[in-house]
Write an enzyme that holds these catalytic residues in place. Structure first.
Site, PDB file in Angstrom:
ATOM      1  N   SER A 143       0.855  -1.183   0.000  1.00  0.00           N
ATOM      2  CA  SER A 143       0.000   0.000   0.000  1.00  0.00           C
ATOM      3  C   SER A 143       0.889   1.230   0.000  1.00  0.00           C
ATOM      4  O   SER A 143       2.055   1.167   0.427  1.00  0.00           O
ATOM      5  CB  SER A 143      -0.897   0.017   1.243  1.00  0.00           C
ATOM      6  OG  SER A 143      -1.656   1.215   1.318  1.00  0.00           O
ATOM      7  N   TYR A 157      -1.748  -0.752  10.537  1.00  0.00           N
ATOM      8  CA  TYR A 157      -1.855  -1.144   9.131  1.00  0.00           C
ATOM      9  C   TYR A 157      -0.630  -0.657   8.350  1.00  0.00           C
ATOM     10  O   TYR A 157      -0.006  -1.412   7.600  1.00  0.00           O
ATOM     11  CB  TYR A 157      -3.133  -0.559   8.537  1.00  0.00           C
ATOM     12  CG  TYR A 157      -3.284  -0.776   7.051  1.00  0.00           C
ATOM     13  CD1 TYR A 157      -3.779  -1.972   6.540  1.00  0.00           C
ATOM     14  CD2 TYR A 157      -2.944   0.230   6.143  1.00  0.00           C
ATOM     15  CE1 TYR A 157      -3.930  -2.170   5.181  1.00  0.00           C
ATOM     16  CE2 TYR A 157      -3.088   0.050   4.777  1.00  0.00           C
ATOM     17  CZ  TYR A 157      -3.585  -1.145   4.300  1.00  0.00           C
ATOM     18  OH  TYR A 157      -3.725  -1.335   2.944  1.00  0.00           O
TER      19      TYR A 157
END
Length: 259
Positions: A143, A157
Site C-alpha cells: 500500500s 496497518y
C-alpha cells in the site's frame, strides 16, 4: 507484446473480493488458472461463480493466511488442481481503524498476523512449488499507506505494509538463485466494496485528492500484478510499483487546486 501466460497456475490470497478479486479476474482473463482464498465461504463461492466464464479456471479455498498450516494446504490444493504453482499473489489483508491511544495488543496482533505474517507464511508454503516451476513469481499487495504516506487510525496497518517491503527486499535476494522474483504493487485509493460502503461523498472527497481526478479500479492493480507475472518481467525483482493516479505527488491541497 508479452508472451502468453495461458495455462499457468496462480494463488491469489484474499481473492474473494476487493483488490484480490480484481487480480484474480485479470489473471483468469489472461488464461491463468487461479485458486483464490478468503475466510468467508459465501464470498468465495460468489467470486468463483462470477468468474466462471473466463479462459482460466477459477476455484476457491477457505483459509486464514495467518495460519501457516492453512497456507500449506492452499498450496497443496493449487498443485493438485493445476499440476503446479507458478505465481503467488500475497494479497490478503485487513484494515481496521484504531487510534494509537486505543489500540490493544489484540488489534496489533490481528493486523500484523494477517498482513505481514500472512505474507511470509504464504511465501514459505509456496517455495517448493515455485522453485519447481522454474519461473516462480511472488507479487505482494502492499500500500502507499505505511511505506510512503500515513493516515490517522492506521498506524498498525501502515506498519504491516512497510514490513512487507522490508521482507520483500531480502526475500528477493534469497530467492533469485531459484529463478523466483519478488515484487510489490502499492495501491492508492481503489474503488472496492469497503470504500464504496463509506458513501458517495467520501469517495468524491478521496478522488479530489488524486491528480488523475478519479479513484482507481481493482483492474488497475490486477494489470500491474499481471506485468510482474510475465516472462518479460523475469529481470525485475525486489521492486515496488505505485499505482495511485498520482496521489502521492501533491505537496499540499493547494497543489491540487493549482492544477
Amino acid at each position: 507484446m508479452f508472451a502468453s501466460l495461458q495455462g499457468r497456475s496462480a494463488i491469489v490470497t484474499g481473492g474473494s473480493k476487493g483488490i484480490g478479486r480484481g487480480i484474480a479476474e485479470t489473471f483468469a482473463r489472461a488464461g491463468i488458472n487461479v485458486v483464490l482464498t478468503g475466510r468467508n465461504q459465501a464470498d468465495i463461492d460468489r467470486a468463483v461463480t462470477e468468474l466462471a466464464d473466463t479462459p482460466g479456471t477459477v476455484s476457491g479455498v477457505a483459509a486464514d493466511v495467518a495460519n501457516p498450516q492453512e497456507c500449506r494446504r492452499v498450496v497443496d490444493e493449487a498443485v493438485e488442481r493445476h499440476g503446479g504453482l507458478d505465481i503467488l499473489c500475497a494479497n490478503a489483508g485487513v484494515f481496521p481503524s484504531n487510534r494509537l491511544e486505543d489500540m490493544t495488543p489484540e488489534d496489533l496482533d490481528l493486523v500484523m498476523g494477517v498482513n505481514f505474517k500472512g505474507t511470509v507464511f504464504s511465501v514459505q508454503a509456496a517455495l517448493p512449488a515455485l522453485t519447481a516451476s522454474g519461473h516462480g513469481r511472488v507479487i505482494i499487495t502492499s500500500s502507499i499507506t505505511g511505506p510512503i504516506t500515513g493516515y490517522p487510525g492506521w498506524s498498525h496497518y501502515g506498519a504491516s505494509k512497510a514490513a512487507q517491503l522490508g521482507f520483500l527486499r531480502t526475500a528477493a535476494m534469497e530467492l533469485a538463485p531459484k529463478n523466483i522474483t519478488v515484487n510489490a504493487v502499492l495501491p492508492g485509493n481503489i474503488a472496492t466494496e469497503g470504500l464504496i460502503d463509506l458513501g458517495e461523498e467520501y469517495m468524491a472527497t478521496m478522488a479530489a485528492s488524486v491528480p488523475a481526478g478519479r479513484l482507481g479500479s481493482a483492474a488497475d492493480i490486477g494489470n500491474a500484478a499481471l506485468f510482474f507475472a510475465t516472462d518479460e518481467a523475469s529481470y525485475v525483482t525486489g521492486q515496488t510499483l505505485v499505482v495511485d493516479g498520482g496521489q502521492i505527488l501533491p505537496e499540499s491541497a493547494e497543489a491540487i487546486a493549482a492544477m
